[in-house]
Design a protein around this motif. Structure first.
Motif, PDB file in Angstrom:
ATOM      1  N   GLY A  55      -1.342  84.878 -72.165  1.00  0.00           N
ATOM      2  CA  GLY A  55      -0.555  85.276 -73.324  1.00  0.00           C
ATOM      3  C   GLY A  55      -0.762  86.704 -73.787  1.00  0.00           C
ATOM      4  O   GLY A  55       0.067  87.226 -74.542  1.00  0.00           O
ATOM      5  N   ARG A  59       4.108  85.661 -71.984  1.00  0.00           N
ATOM      6  CA  ARG A  59       4.230  84.248 -72.319  1.00  0.00           C
ATOM      7  C   ARG A  59       5.582  83.751 -71.843  1.00  0.00           C
ATOM      8  O   ARG A  59       6.628  84.330 -72.184  1.00  0.00           O
ATOM      9  CB  ARG A  59       4.104  84.017 -73.829  1.00  0.00           C
ATOM     10  CG  ARG A  59       2.734  84.353 -74.390  1.00  0.00           C
ATOM     11  CD  ARG A  59       2.607  83.977 -75.858  1.00  0.00           C
ATOM     12  NE  ARG A  59       2.616  82.536 -76.024  1.00  0.00           N
ATOM     13  CZ  ARG A  59       1.523  81.774 -75.931  1.00  0.00           C
ATOM     14  NH1 ARG A  59       0.354  82.323 -75.660  1.00  0.00           N
ATOM     15  NH2 ARG A  59       1.589  80.475 -76.122  1.00  0.00           N
ATOM     16  N   GLY A  77       4.333  84.269 -66.105  1.00  0.00           N
ATOM     17  CA  GLY A  77       3.129  83.958 -66.859  1.00  0.00           C
ATOM     18  C   GLY A  77       1.962  83.607 -65.949  1.00  0.00           C
ATOM     19  O   GLY A  77       0.814  83.978 -66.217  1.00  0.00           O
TER      20      GLY A  77
END
Length: 242
Positions: A55, A59, A77
């Motif tokens: 993150g 994300r 991600g």
């Protein structure tokens, strides 16, 4: 000598934790601090596997909100988690902690493929194993990866290291001053109250395989060691309350 209460653990580190106060990217001092805490635990003879989020770089859900196909955004991600895993590996090996990165997506030039038996063998030899690229499939979070890998390698506990909170609260403590911190919960309570500790898939996996979860703040030095030595900090989530 202090004696650990766990022999094999999965440490789940959020990507945001690696960003430190920057909010984005990797802060060198923060990742060095995490590496030092892991080294302390390894010195007790504890076998440590790590799952890192992405993150701080990307994300998947945010990418979907921008119009990117969900599967594509999730794969992006996964690549972010590989970058974080390599950074953490480097930080660990700089302080002489032998580390292996195993990726769920084949990238043989920089990481081993995830092979369960090989991962267990690394752990038995005292090496830290970092599981990168999530499960290798879109639509699954790194929380689910932590639960899945913990079940596969027969870890005794998942330690969920948070950047901003020191446990599980009834509401967001930064938005609601009346939020209450829980000392102990069951997975069913987490699901029923929608507390957002882990996604439902991860919580169900942990509940079905009877894997306890300890949620604590990574920002406080020695917290990983405290959990491993049995000190009660943060919030513990179990299949049933003792």
């Amino acid at each position: 000598m202090e004696k650990p209460v766990f022999k094999r653990i999965v440490l789940k580190v959020s990507g945001e934790s690696l960003a430190g106060n920057n909010g984005y990217g990797i802060e060198a001092s923060t990742i060095a601090s995490i590496a030092e805490q892991v080294k302390e635990v390894v010195a007790f003879g504890v076998e440590v596997a790590i799952v890192v989020g992405g993150g701080n770089i990307w994300r998947g859900i945010a990418g979907t909100a921008k119009g990117i196909d969900r599967a594509t955004a999730d794969y992006m991600g996964m690549l972010a988690t590989v970058m974080n895993s390599l950074a953490l590996q480097d930080a660990l090996e700089q302080i002489e902690v032998p580390t292996r990165v195993q990726s769920s997506i084949a990238m043989q030039q920089i990481a081993e493929p995830y092979i369960r038996r090989r991962a267990i063998r690394h752990l038995e030899k005292g090496r830290v194993v970092i599981f990168a690229a999530g499960t290798g499939n879109p639509f699954f979070s790194t929380d689910t990866t932590a639960a899945l890998r913990a079940a596969e390698i027969e870890a005794e506990v998942i330690l969920m290291a948070k950047n901003k909170v020191d446990g599980v609260y009834s509401a967001d403590p930064f938005k609601d001053p009346t939020a209450v911190k829980f000392e102990e919960l069951t997975y069913m309570e987490v699901l029923n109250k929608n507390l957002g500790v882990m996604d439902a898939t991860a919580s169900s996996l942990c509940m079905d395989n009877n894997i306890p979860l300890v949620v604590f703040a990574i920002t406080e030095q020695d917290n990983i060691k405290k959990v491993v030595l049995g000190e009660k900090i943060g919030t513990i989530v179990r299949g049933s309350v003792k």
